[in-house]
Design a protein around this motif. Structure first.
Motif, PDB file in Angstrom:
ATOM      1  N   ILE A   1     -18.494 -29.866 -12.362  1.00 47.28           N
ATOM      2  CA  ILE A   1     -18.401 -28.487 -11.878  1.00 47.28           C
ATOM      3  C   ILE A   1     -19.734 -28.054 -11.284  1.00 47.28           C
ATOM      4  O   ILE A   1     -20.802 -28.378 -11.816  1.00 47.28           O
ATOM      5  N   LEU A   2     -19.666 -27.317 -10.169  1.00 50.55           N
ATOM      6  CA  LEU A   2     -20.839 -26.659  -9.589  1.00 50.55           C
ATOM      7  C   LEU A   2     -20.713 -25.165  -9.841  1.00 50.55           C
ATOM      8  O   LEU A   2     -19.645 -24.574  -9.655  1.00 50.55           O
ATOM      9  N   LEU A   3     -21.814 -24.537 -10.254  1.00 52.23           N
ATOM     10  CA  LEU A   3     -21.840 -23.092 -10.474  1.00 52.23           C
ATOM     11  C   LEU A   3     -22.843 -22.474  -9.513  1.00 52.23           C
ATOM     12  O   LEU A   3     -23.990 -22.921  -9.424  1.00 52.23           O
ATOM     13  N   LEU A   4     -22.398 -21.461  -8.769  1.00 49.51           N
ATOM     14  CA  LEU A   4     -23.261 -20.813  -7.778  1.00 49.51           C
ATOM     15  C   LEU A   4     -23.041 -19.303  -7.865  1.00 49.51           C
ATOM     16  O   LEU A   4     -21.906 -18.835  -7.751  1.00 49.51           O
ATOM     17  N   THR A   5     -24.127 -18.547  -8.060  1.00 44.39           N
ATOM     18  CA  THR A   5     -24.017 -17.100  -8.275  1.00 44.39           C
ATOM     19  C   THR A   5     -24.935 -16.318  -7.341  1.00 44.39           C
ATOM     20  O   THR A   5     -25.499 -15.291  -7.715  1.00 44.39           O
ATOM     21  N   SER A   6     -25.084 -16.781  -6.108  1.00 40.35           N
ATOM     22  CA  SER A   6     -26.006 -16.160  -5.150  1.00 40.35           C
ATOM     23  C   SER A   6     -25.602 -14.733  -4.810  1.00 40.35           C
ATOM     24  O   SER A   6     -24.408 -14.403  -4.755  1.00 40.35           O
ATOM     25  N   GLU A   7     -26.589 -13.914  -4.520  1.00 44.42           N
ATOM     26  CA  GLU A   7     -26.342 -12.547  -4.068  1.00 44.42           C
ATOM     27  C   GLU A   7     -25.892 -12.535  -2.616  1.00 44.42           C
ATOM     28  O   GLU A   7     -25.104 -11.681  -2.203  1.00 44.42           O
ATOM     29  N   TYR A   8     -26.388 -13.487  -1.824  1.00 46.43           N
ATOM     30  CA  TYR A   8     -25.955 -13.638  -0.440  1.00 46.43           C
ATOM     31  C   TYR A   8     -26.222 -15.065   0.011  1.00 46.43           C
ATOM     32  O   TYR A   8     -27.082 -15.755  -0.550  1.00 46.43           O
ATOM     33  N   GLU A   9     -25.485 -15.511   1.002  1.00 46.29           N
ATOM     34  CA  GLU A   9     -25.646 -16.838   1.594  1.00 46.29           C
ATOM     35  C   GLU A   9     -25.177 -16.770   3.043  1.00 46.29           C
ATOM     36  O   GLU A   9     -24.516 -15.813   3.448  1.00 46.29           O
ATOM     37  N   GLY A  10     -25.508 -17.797   3.811  1.00 47.49           N
ATOM     38  CA  GLY A  10     -24.918 -17.972   5.122  1.00 47.49           C
ATOM     39  C   GLY A  10     -23.721 -18.894   4.952  1.00 47.49           C
ATOM     40  O   GLY A  10     -22.606 -18.473   4.687  1.00 47.49           O
ATOM     41  N   PHE A  11     -23.968 -20.181   5.100  1.00 47.37           N
ATOM     42  CA  PHE A  11     -22.958 -21.200   4.840  1.00 47.37           C
ATOM     43  C   PHE A  11     -23.595 -22.196   3.881  1.00 47.37           C
ATOM     44  O   PHE A  11     -24.292 -23.119   4.308  1.00 47.37           O
ATOM     45  N   PRO A  12     -23.410 -22.012   2.566  1.00 52.53           N
ATOM     46  CA  PRO A  12     -24.119 -22.852   1.592  1.00 52.53           C
ATOM     47  C   PRO A  12     -23.669 -24.306   1.637  1.00 52.53           C
ATOM     48  O   PRO A  12     -22.517 -24.629   1.326  1.00 52.53           O
ATOM     49  N   LEU A  13     -24.584 -25.178   2.030  1.00 58.49           N
ATOM     50  CA  LEU A  13     -24.277 -26.599   2.158  1.00 58.49           C
ATOM     51  C   LEU A  13     -23.797 -27.207   0.848  1.00 58.49           C
ATOM     52  O   LEU A  13     -22.944 -28.096   0.837  1.00 58.49           O
ATOM     53  N   VAL A  14     -24.349 -26.729  -0.242  1.00 56.79           N
ATOM     54  CA  VAL A  14     -24.087 -27.347  -1.540  1.00 56.79           C
ATOM     55  C   VAL A  14     -22.610 -27.308  -1.906  1.00 56.79           C
ATOM     56  O   VAL A  14     -22.116 -28.217  -2.589  1.00 56.79           O
ATOM     57  N   ILE A  15     -21.870 -26.308  -1.423  1.00 54.94           N
ATOM     58  CA  ILE A  15     -20.455 -26.203  -1.796  1.00 54.94           C
ATOM     59  C   ILE A  15     -19.649 -27.350  -1.186  1.00 54.94           C
ATOM     60  O   ILE A  15     -18.938 -28.075  -1.882  1.00 54.94           O
ATOM     61  N   ALA A  16     -19.757 -27.522   0.129  1.00 57.27           N
ATOM     62  CA  ALA A  16     -19.002 -28.590   0.793  1.00 57.27           C
ATOM     63  C   ALA A  16     -19.463 -29.966   0.321  1.00 57.27           C
ATOM     64  O   ALA A  16     -18.649 -30.889   0.188  1.00 57.27           O
ATOM     65  N   GLU A  17     -20.775 -30.103   0.057  1.00 57.86           N
ATOM     66  CA  GLU A  17     -21.293 -31.390  -0.392  1.00 57.86           C
ATOM     67  C   GLU A  17     -20.738 -31.765  -1.757  1.00 57.86           C
ATOM     68  O   GLU A  17     -20.310 -32.901  -1.977  1.00 57.86           O
ATOM     69  N   CYS A  18     -20.752 -30.819  -2.680  1.00 57.06           N
ATOM     70  CA  CYS A  18     -20.254 -31.135  -4.022  1.00 57.06           C
ATOM     71  C   CYS A  18     -18.761 -31.458  -3.981  1.00 57.06           C
ATOM     72  O   CYS A  18     -18.280 -32.344  -4.691  1.00 57.06           O
ATOM     73  N   MET A  19     -18.020 -30.746  -3.118  1.00 56.93           N
ATOM     74  CA  MET A  19     -16.579 -30.987  -3.013  1.00 56.93           C
ATOM     75  C   MET A  19     -16.297 -32.405  -2.533  1.00 56.93           C
ATOM     76  O   MET A  19     -15.309 -33.031  -2.946  1.00 56.93           O
ATOM     77  N   HIS A  20     -17.146 -32.924  -1.661  1.00 55.15           N
ATOM     78  CA  HIS A  20     -16.996 -34.293  -1.160  1.00 55.15           C
ATOM     79  C   HIS A  20     -16.986 -35.302  -2.307  1.00 55.15           C
ATOM     80  O   HIS A  20     -16.313 -36.338  -2.234  1.00 55.15           O
ATOM     81  N   PHE A  21     -17.724 -34.978  -3.391  1.00 50.57           N
ATOM     82  CA  PHE A  21     -17.830 -35.883  -4.532  1.00 50.57           C
ATOM     83  C   PHE A  21     -16.911 -35.474  -5.687  1.00 50.57           C
ATOM     84  O   PHE A  21     -17.083 -35.941  -6.815  1.00 50.57           O
ATOM     85  N   GLY A  22     -15.943 -34.603  -5.411  1.00 48.10           N
ATOM     86  CA  GLY A  22     -15.005 -34.218  -6.445  1.00 48.10           C
ATOM     87  C   GLY A  22     -15.586 -33.313  -7.508  1.00 48.10           C
ATOM     88  O   GLY A  22     -15.104 -33.296  -8.651  1.00 48.10           O
ATOM     89  N   VAL A  23     -16.610 -32.551  -7.143  1.00 50.70           N
ATOM     90  CA  VAL A  23     -17.189 -31.560  -8.046  1.00 50.70           C
ATOM     91  C   VAL A  23     -16.549 -30.211  -7.715  1.00 50.70           C
ATOM     92  O   VAL A  23     -16.585 -29.771  -6.562  1.00 50.70           O
ATOM     93  N   VAL A  24     -15.962 -29.566  -8.687  1.00 50.31           N
ATOM     94  CA  VAL A  24     -15.235 -28.318  -8.460  1.00 50.31           C
ATOM     95  C   VAL A  24     -16.214 -27.145  -8.388  1.00 50.31           C
ATOM     96  O   VAL A  24     -16.946 -26.891  -9.350  1.00 50.31           O
ATOM     97  N   PRO A  25     -16.235 -26.407  -7.281  1.00 54.65           N
ATOM     98  CA  PRO A  25     -17.154 -25.266  -7.168  1.00 54.65           C
ATOM     99  C   PRO A  25     -16.569 -23.999  -7.797  1.00 54.65           C
ATOM    100  O   PRO A  25     -15.422 -23.633  -7.520  1.00 54.65           O
ATOM    101  N   ILE A  26     -17.352 -23.357  -8.628  1.00 54.40           N
ATOM    102  CA  ILE A  26     -17.024 -22.033  -9.161  1.00 54.40           C
ATOM    103  C   ILE A  26     -18.120 -21.103  -8.675  1.00 54.40           C
ATOM    104  O   ILE A  26     -19.283 -21.241  -9.061  1.00 54.40           O
TER     105      ILE A  26
END
Length: 386
Positions: A280-305
């Motif tokens: 699982i990836l956990l991300l709680t940013s106040e703002y972002e543009g297009f966070p690379l980490v989300i798509a990258e983690c998904m590529h490896f089967g890591v579920v983004p919350i």
């Protein structure tokens, strides 16, 4: 680009530059700081980097950039720093007398940035006359930012946003009636492994955060706060923070104050091995543009919350299908709600595995090959337009 430090914009630029070069394009980098070896080692050796002097705009830099354009037969300049006007003013003067096209990229949500978030936070924590002055400052920053974007937009042959959801925001923010120059091209996955095969048995009971340890944007303290609500109920799970930054000492203190035992801080690392093993990836940013980490983690089967505080996240994740978006409530971020959603996925392995497989499929939309083809189509249109 602004500089050539280690950040999302720089890594995206490097990945795309290598792809352009591999496909037969000649690529030249221009920056305002000497690049660190960590990034240049990953850059194709046939790509030359030129470092201009500070301040950004000067007659000397105009002449240097003009020489670079002529000597390298440049057809297109890609400005990866699409907010301030100085790089555009520099390029606009350097390319005079040539047929060079100019493309600018805005890597963040158009109506928000670091300075605006800081002043908004100060306003929330202030009273009386000081609060009144801060509100004036906020309006001034918004006005200057909008005018700068307006300048860059009208001197570009194309202006790139990272999300379809940014188009109405951009139009409203700079008071734009016609948006014929706007294009949407997302960032590509910068950490890829075509040989990766998802295996449930190789995944650990591990939640990760990947990024800077800062307060203004990333709000890593929210991750610790949420984790603190569920750690004791899930002793077989651990939280790993991969990154470093100015908030590190405060995060360490927060971990100690909450008496958390299953949290580690790894510092800056290549996250690839963490993606392979974590769940699982956990991300709680106040703002972002297009966070690379989300798509990258998904590529490896890591579920983004992910905390849904910025519109682009809704373009990436289909909540409850390939991840979970925890939307703000009436008070903004809700650590209890975040913890409940995190624990739900942690405790239901079938749900976790189903989301992981869906995430892998979703991530294919952001492959380097697909994003390169979008850029290639844009190049052809821009070069051929009158």
């Amino acid at each position: 680009m602004k500089n050539y430090a280690i950040g999302g914009v720089e890594v995206v630029s490097q990945i795309l530059a290598n792809k352009f070069y591999d496909e037969g394009h000649k690529v030249t980098f221009v920056a305002f700081e000497k690049p660190p070896e960590l990034l240049t080692n990953e850059l194709n050796k046939g790509i030359v980097i030129h470092v201009l002097d500070l301040p950004l705009y000067s007659e000397s830099n105009v002449l240097k950039l003009k020489d670079i354009i002529i000597e390298n037969n440049i057809d297109i300049i890609i400005n990866q720093w699409g907010l301030p006007f100085e790089p555009t003013l520099l390029a606009f003067n350097a390319k005079k007398g040539t047929s060079v096209k100019y493309i600018s990229v805005q890597h963040n949500v158009p109506n928000n940035n670091d300075r605006l978030v800081k002043v908004k936070t100060s306003i929330a924590n202030s009273r009386g006359f000081n609060k009144y002055l801060l509100k004036i400052k906020k309006k001034a920053i918004q006005f200057i930012t909008a005018k700068s974007m307006h300048y860059v937009y009208f001197r570009s042959d194309a202006y790139i946003l990272l999300s379809q959801s940014f188009i109405p925001i951009f139009k409203k923010f700079i008071n734009l009636k016609h948006c014929n120059k706007l294009e949407v091209i997302t960032n590509p996955i910068t950490i890829d492994d075509k040989n990766f095969n998802y295996s449930e048995s190789e995944k650990r009971r591990e939640v990760i955060y990947v990024g800077r340890l800062d307060h203004n944007q990333k709000r890593v303290s929210r991750i610790i706060e949420s984790w603190g609500l569920i750690e004791s109920n899930n002793p077989d799970w651990k939280l790993t923070l991969i990154g470093d930054g100015p908030e590190k000492s405060n995060i360490i203190s927060q971990i100690k104050d909450l008496n958390l035992r299953n949290v580690t801080i790894e510092g800056f690392q290549n996250p690839k091995e963490y993606y392979k093993r974590s769940s699982i990836l956990l991300l709680t940013s106040e703002y972002e543009g297009f966070p690379l980490v989300i798509a990258e983690c998904m590529h490896f089967g890591v579920v983004p919350i992910v905390y849904g505080s910025y519109p682009a996240v809704y373009d990436i994740i289909r909540s409850e299908f390939d991840g979970i978006i925890v939307s703000p409530d009436e008070n903004g971020f809700n650590s209890k709600l975040m913890a409940e959603n995190l624990e739900k996925v942690m405790k239901h392995q079938n749900l976790l595995q189903e989301m992981a497989k869906n995430a892998i499929h979703t991530s294919k939309r952001f492959s380097v090959d697909k994003i390169y083809n979008l850029w290639l189509n844009l190049f052809e249109r821009v070069i051929n337009q009158k």
